[in-house]
Design an enzyme around this catalytic site. Structure first.
Site, PDB file in Angstrom:
ATOM      1  N   HIS A  53      72.160  46.105  81.343  1.00 17.53           N
ATOM      2  CA  HIS A  53      72.378  44.980  80.135  1.00 17.53           C
ATOM      3  C   HIS A  53      73.532  44.658  79.559  1.00 17.53           C
ATOM      4  CE1 HIS A  53      67.760  44.365  79.249  1.00 17.53           C
ATOM      5  NE2 HIS A  53      67.817  45.681  79.475  1.00 17.53           N
ATOM      6  N   GLU A  74      74.620  42.227  78.436  1.00 15.50           N
ATOM      7  CA  GLU A  74      74.630  41.119  77.150  1.00 15.50           C
ATOM      8  C   GLU A  74      74.338  42.135  75.668  1.00 15.50           C
ATOM      9  OE1 GLU A  74      72.127  41.945  79.232  1.00 15.50           O
ATOM     10  OE2 GLU A  74      70.205  41.831  77.900  1.00 15.50           O
ATOM     11  N   ILE A  99      67.969  50.549  80.025  1.00 18.83           N
ATOM     12  CA  ILE A  99      66.786  50.587  79.403  1.00 18.83           C
ATOM     13  C   ILE A  99      65.651  50.484  80.095  1.00 18.83           C
ATOM     14  CG2 ILE A  99      65.575  49.616  77.315  1.00 18.83           C
ATOM     15  CD1 ILE A  99      68.083  48.225  76.199  1.00 18.83           C
ATOM     16  N   ARG A 132      61.411  50.078  90.114  1.00 19.90           N
ATOM     17  CA  ARG A 132      61.188  49.879  88.688  1.00 19.90           C
ATOM     18  C   ARG A 132      61.175  51.169  87.953  1.00 19.90           C
ATOM     19  NH1 ARG A 132      55.846  46.994  86.911  1.00 19.90           N
ATOM     20  NH2 ARG A 132      57.075  46.869  84.806  1.00 19.90           N
ATOM     21  N   CYS A 179      68.254  43.546  84.667  1.00 19.88           N
ATOM     22  CA  CYS A 179      67.157  44.398  84.372  1.00 19.88           C
ATOM     23  C   CYS A 179      65.874  43.757  85.034  1.00 19.88           C
ATOM     24  CB  CYS A 179      67.141  45.018  83.033  1.00 19.88           C
ATOM     25  SG  CYS A 179      66.405  46.599  82.835  1.00 19.88           S
TER      26      CYS A 179
HETATM   27  N1  GLN Z   1      60.994  48.373  82.713  1.00 18.02           N
HETATM   28  C1  GLN Z   1      61.192  46.891  82.561  1.00 18.02           C
HETATM   29  C2  GLN Z   1      60.447  46.159  84.022  1.00 18.02           C
HETATM   30  O1  GLN Z   1      60.007  46.912  84.820  1.00 18.02           O
HETATM   31  C3  GLN Z   1      62.532  46.703  82.722  1.00 18.02           C
HETATM   32  C4  GLN Z   1      63.283  47.099  81.479  1.00 18.02           C
HETATM   33  C5  GLN Z   1      64.337  45.980  81.020  1.00 18.02           C
HETATM   34  O2  GLN Z   1      64.340  44.771  81.335  1.00 18.02           O
HETATM   35  N2  GLN Z   1      64.834  46.527  80.051  1.00 18.02           N
HETATM   36  O3  GLN Z   1      60.140  45.150  84.002  1.00 18.02           O
END
Ligand code: GLN
Length: 187
Positions: free
Chosen positions: A168, A170, A132, A105, A79
């Site tokens: 994710h 994890e 997320i 992003r 992420c």
């Molecule tokens: N939106 C976050 C970013 O741009 C990433 C979100 C995440 O790692 N769950 O860094």
């Protein structure tokens, strides 16, 4: 085998937990001097890429980490970790800039962008994927191998010893993606 986990911000504890479940010794990387410890691989967790990027610069760790990865240290970015590794970030600056991908992003929206799917991951079958406020990969260079796609968007990829997922792994009980990193990327 010893795997370092960047522990400046974000979901690093969950990665450490998974590594422990797999019987892998691990340590937290919090400052520049932690980078001299010998490690077979490095995990860059999810969180907020701008915050982690700023901390890497403030703590004077960015260039050292970039050199280590360019010299072959196996790395797994999840992420925000994916965004930190990307050479290009849409509508923004890059950070480590080592992997030949473009990251978009908050690609699924900022607030309503969290969801769960089970999808195929090349070589290991179906895995649970928790997203997320996730990025996806909007472009890949010719040496990048695509490992997973969800709704036509690239969510996992590998280039040499660099592995990234926009979800994710994890946060679910499946250990498969971490096993893939340890067995197929680190060794
Ligand atoms: N939106 C976050 C970013 O741009 C990433 C979100 C995440 O790692 N769950 O860094």
């Amino acid at each position: 085998m010893n795997v370092g986990v960047l522990a400046l911000q974000g979901a690093f504890i969950e990665h450490i937990q998974i590594l422990k479940e797999l019987g892998i010794s691990t340590f937290e990387i919090r400052q520049k001097k932690d980078l001299v410890r010998s490690m077979n691989g490095l995990i860059i967790p999810g969180g907020e890429s701008t915050a982690i990027g700023k901390l890497l610069r403030d703590l004077n760790m960015l260039d050292e980490l970039k050199n280590m990865i360019e010299n072959g240290l196996p790395v797994f970015g999840t992420c925000a970790g994916l965004i930190l590794l990307a050479k290009k970030v849409e509508d923004g600056g890059n950070h480590l800039g080592v992997m030949d991908i473009t990251a978009k992003r908050n690609a699924y929206g900022r607030q309503l962008g969290s969801f769960f799917v089970e999808e195929n991951f090349e070589g290991i079958g179906t895995v649970p994927m928790t997203f997320i406020r996730a990025p996806y990969i909007s472009e890949v260079g010719s040496k990048v191998k695509i490992l997973a796609e969800v709704n036509g968007n690239i969510v996992a990829a590998q280039e040499k010893s660099m592995l990234v997922t926009s979800f994710h792994p994890e946060l679910n009980s499946s250990l498969k993606v971490h096993q893939y990193f340890l067995e197929k990327v680190c060794s």
